[in-house]
Design a protein around this motif. Structure first.
Motif, PDB file in Angstrom:
ATOM      1  N   TRP A 116      -3.269   2.481  -0.351  1.00  0.00           N
ATOM      2  CA  TRP A 116      -4.296   2.768  -1.343  1.00  0.00           C
ATOM      3  C   TRP A 116      -5.148   3.897  -0.784  1.00  0.00           C
ATOM      4  O   TRP A 116      -5.797   3.762   0.251  1.00  0.00           O
ATOM      5  CB  TRP A 116      -5.136   1.525  -1.622  1.00  0.00           C
ATOM      6  CG  TRP A 116      -4.352   0.475  -2.345  1.00  0.00           C
ATOM      7  CD1 TRP A 116      -4.079   0.407  -3.683  1.00  0.00           C
ATOM      8  CD2 TRP A 116      -3.713  -0.672  -1.759  1.00  0.00           C
ATOM      9  NE1 TRP A 116      -3.306  -0.696  -3.965  1.00  0.00           N
ATOM     10  CE2 TRP A 116      -3.068  -1.379  -2.812  1.00  0.00           C
ATOM     11  CE3 TRP A 116      -3.610  -1.173  -0.459  1.00  0.00           C
ATOM     12  CZ2 TRP A 116      -2.343  -2.551  -2.593  1.00  0.00           C
ATOM     13  CZ3 TRP A 116      -2.881  -2.329  -0.235  1.00  0.00           C
ATOM     14  CH2 TRP A 116      -2.261  -3.015  -1.302  1.00  0.00           C
ATOM     15  N   TRP A 117      -5.112   5.021  -1.480  1.00  0.00           N
ATOM     16  CA  TRP A 117      -5.795   6.226  -1.015  1.00  0.00           C
ATOM     17  C   TRP A 117      -7.263   6.168  -1.418  1.00  0.00           C
ATOM     18  O   TRP A 117      -7.617   5.598  -2.454  1.00  0.00           O
ATOM     19  CB  TRP A 117      -5.143   7.470  -1.618  1.00  0.00           C
ATOM     20  CG  TRP A 117      -3.652   7.489  -1.481  1.00  0.00           C
ATOM     21  CD1 TRP A 117      -2.734   7.078  -2.396  1.00  0.00           C
ATOM     22  CD2 TRP A 117      -2.897   7.928  -0.345  1.00  0.00           C
ATOM     23  NE1 TRP A 117      -1.465   7.237  -1.910  1.00  0.00           N
ATOM     24  CE2 TRP A 117      -1.527   7.765  -0.654  1.00  0.00           C
ATOM     25  CE3 TRP A 117      -3.254   8.449   0.908  1.00  0.00           C
ATOM     26  CZ2 TRP A 117      -0.519   8.104   0.237  1.00  0.00           C
ATOM     27  CZ3 TRP A 117      -2.234   8.780   1.798  1.00  0.00           C
ATOM     28  CH2 TRP A 117      -0.890   8.605   1.452  1.00  0.00           C
ATOM     29  N   ALA A 147     -10.570   5.838  -7.188  1.00  0.00           N
ATOM     30  CA  ALA A 147      -9.346   5.334  -6.566  1.00  0.00           C
ATOM     31  C   ALA A 147      -9.076   3.929  -7.062  1.00  0.00           C
ATOM     32  O   ALA A 147      -9.992   3.133  -7.224  1.00  0.00           O
ATOM     33  CB  ALA A 147      -9.503   5.326  -5.046  1.00  0.00           C
ATOM     34  N   PRO A 148      -7.806   3.563  -7.316  1.00  0.00           N
ATOM     35  CA  PRO A 148      -7.498   2.250  -7.861  1.00  0.00           C
ATOM     36  C   PRO A 148      -7.933   1.139  -6.941  1.00  0.00           C
ATOM     37  O   PRO A 148      -7.790   1.228  -5.730  1.00  0.00           O
ATOM     38  CB  PRO A 148      -5.967   2.275  -7.986  1.00  0.00           C
ATOM     39  CG  PRO A 148      -5.598   3.713  -7.959  1.00  0.00           C
ATOM     40  CD  PRO A 148      -6.637   4.400  -7.131  1.00  0.00           C
ATOM     41  N   ALA A 156      -7.959  -2.319  -4.891  1.00  0.00           N
ATOM     42  CA  ALA A 156      -6.913  -3.100  -4.250  1.00  0.00           C
ATOM     43  C   ALA A 156      -7.108  -4.575  -4.599  1.00  0.00           C
ATOM     44  O   ALA A 156      -8.205  -5.017  -4.882  1.00  0.00           O
ATOM     45  CB  ALA A 156      -6.986  -2.901  -2.736  1.00  0.00           C
ATOM     46  N   PRO A 157      -6.053  -5.400  -4.571  1.00  0.00           N
ATOM     47  CA  PRO A 157      -4.742  -4.984  -4.140  1.00  0.00           C
ATOM     48  C   PRO A 157      -3.747  -4.826  -5.255  1.00  0.00           C
ATOM     49  O   PRO A 157      -2.573  -4.580  -4.997  1.00  0.00           O
ATOM     50  CB  PRO A 157      -4.326  -6.146  -3.230  1.00  0.00           C
ATOM     51  CG  PRO A 157      -4.944  -7.332  -3.886  1.00  0.00           C
ATOM     52  CD  PRO A 157      -6.228  -6.847  -4.527  1.00  0.00           C
ATOM     53  N   ALA A 179      -0.850   2.007  -8.099  1.00  0.00           N
ATOM     54  CA  ALA A 179      -1.629   2.559  -6.993  1.00  0.00           C
ATOM     55  C   ALA A 179      -0.823   2.667  -5.711  1.00  0.00           C
ATOM     56  O   ALA A 179      -0.832   3.694  -5.055  1.00  0.00           O
ATOM     57  CB  ALA A 179      -2.873   1.717  -6.757  1.00  0.00           C
ATOM     58  N   PRO A 180      -0.092   1.611  -5.276  1.00  0.00           N
ATOM     59  CA  PRO A 180       0.653   1.728  -4.032  1.00  0.00           C
ATOM     60  C   PRO A 180       1.773   2.741  -4.174  1.00  0.00           C
ATOM     61  O   PRO A 180       2.522   2.718  -5.144  1.00  0.00           O
ATOM     62  CB  PRO A 180       1.194   0.315  -3.800  1.00  0.00           C
ATOM     63  CG  PRO A 180       0.353  -0.570  -4.644  1.00  0.00           C
ATOM     64  CD  PRO A 180      -0.027   0.270  -5.823  1.00  0.00           C
ATOM     65  N   GLN A 208      -7.677  12.297  -5.479  1.00  0.00           N
ATOM     66  CA  GLN A 208      -8.774  11.444  -5.894  1.00  0.00           C
ATOM     67  C   GLN A 208      -9.677  12.189  -6.873  1.00  0.00           C
ATOM     68  O   GLN A 208      -9.884  13.392  -6.748  1.00  0.00           O
ATOM     69  CB  GLN A 208      -9.594  11.011  -4.675  1.00  0.00           C
ATOM     70  CG  GLN A 208      -8.789  10.296  -3.608  1.00  0.00           C
ATOM     71  CD  GLN A 208      -8.201   9.001  -4.109  1.00  0.00           C
ATOM     72  OE1 GLN A 208      -8.910   8.039  -4.336  1.00  0.00           O
ATOM     73  NE2 GLN A 208      -6.885   8.970  -4.280  1.00  0.00           N
ATOM     74  N   GLY A 243       0.825  -1.192   0.000  1.00  0.00           N
ATOM     75  CA  GLY A 243       0.000   0.000   0.000  1.00  0.00           C
ATOM     76  C   GLY A 243       0.868   1.253   0.000  1.00  0.00           C
ATOM     77  O   GLY A 243       2.066   1.176  -0.279  1.00  0.00           O
TER      78      GLY A 243
END
Length: 232
Positions: free
Chosen positions: A130-131, A181-182, A184-185, A190-191, A215, A128
């Motif tokens: 992840w926002w 937002a992308p 997960a995971p 994204a991370p 975002q 991460g």
């Protein structure tokens, strides 16, 4: 007595249908990281004891950050034997244990330090952050409001092109507003920070400098209006 325009289009009261769109960029409200605690050993009980100890350490560390960690959840636990070559005489070579934990933080100042301290722990992996935005974030309402304004403005422009004006709104259909937002995971890129397995170093590692990812919120609406007779 004023006659109410019909909900459908007529030559006297034509209907105009438009779509309103909005795109809004805003700062994230939360950051989510996944923590995988592992253990490996030839004895099942010792492996389980090591996994329990490491899992407890992670949870206690997360709880020490108080309200900065707004959610802490255990997602999966496993303890799996590793067998030797298959056959009649196969034996257990080792045991592999793992626990997956998800932590959601709302304090990005504490995020870098927390992520580094978790990564310092023995046999622990961090992925991460992840926002994201909360489902009830004001950003979603603002995007929907802008989409409605866009629809009204577009309808007025169409009506104005015919020397007409809007008389009534007959339908407003929400097509939804969603955070991009992308997921997960495994969303590419994204991370913004990642730490792999490893033992604890002799000295604490410096806190990671994690820059929050902006975002984007989208909203769309369909709107139908009745307008005055055009001047053709």
């Amino acid at each position: 007595m004023t006659q109410t325009p019909p909900p459908h289009g007529t030559p006297e009261h034509p209907r105009v249908a438009v779509r309103g769109d909005a795109r809004l960029e805003t700062d994230p409200e939360t950051a989510r990281i996944t923590i995988t605690v592992t253990a490996r050993g030839k004895d099942r009980r010792h492996t389980l004891d090591d996994l329990t100890r490491r899992n407890h350490h992670v949870l206690e560390l997360a709880r020490s950050y108080g309200q900065a960690v707004e959610k802490l959840e255990t997602g999966a636990f496993s303890l799996t034997p590793e067998l030797t070559q298959p056959g009649r005489n196969e034996k257990i070579r080792a045991y592999h244990g793992s626990v997956r934990i998800t932590a959601v933080l709302n304090d990005f100042t504490a995020l870098g330090e927390f992520t580094t301290r978790i990564a310092d722990l023995e046999m622990t992996r961090v992925n991460g952050p992840w926002w994201g935005l909360r489902p009830d974030s004001p950003a979603h309402a603002e995007a929907r409001r802008l989409a409605v304004h866009s629809a009204v403005q577009r309808a007025r422009e169409y009506a104005g092109a015919l020397d007409a004006h809007l008389v009534a709104l007959v339908e407003l259909a929400d097509l939804g507003a969603e955070n991009t937002a992308p997921p997960a995971p495994l969303a590419p890129g994204a991370p913004r920070g990642r730490a792999a397995f490893g033992g604890a170093p002799a000295e604490p590692a410096p806190a990671l400098d994690l820059e929050p990812q902006r975002q984007t919120v989208y909203a769309q609406v369909n709107a139908r209006f009745i307008m005055s007779p055009p001047k053709l």
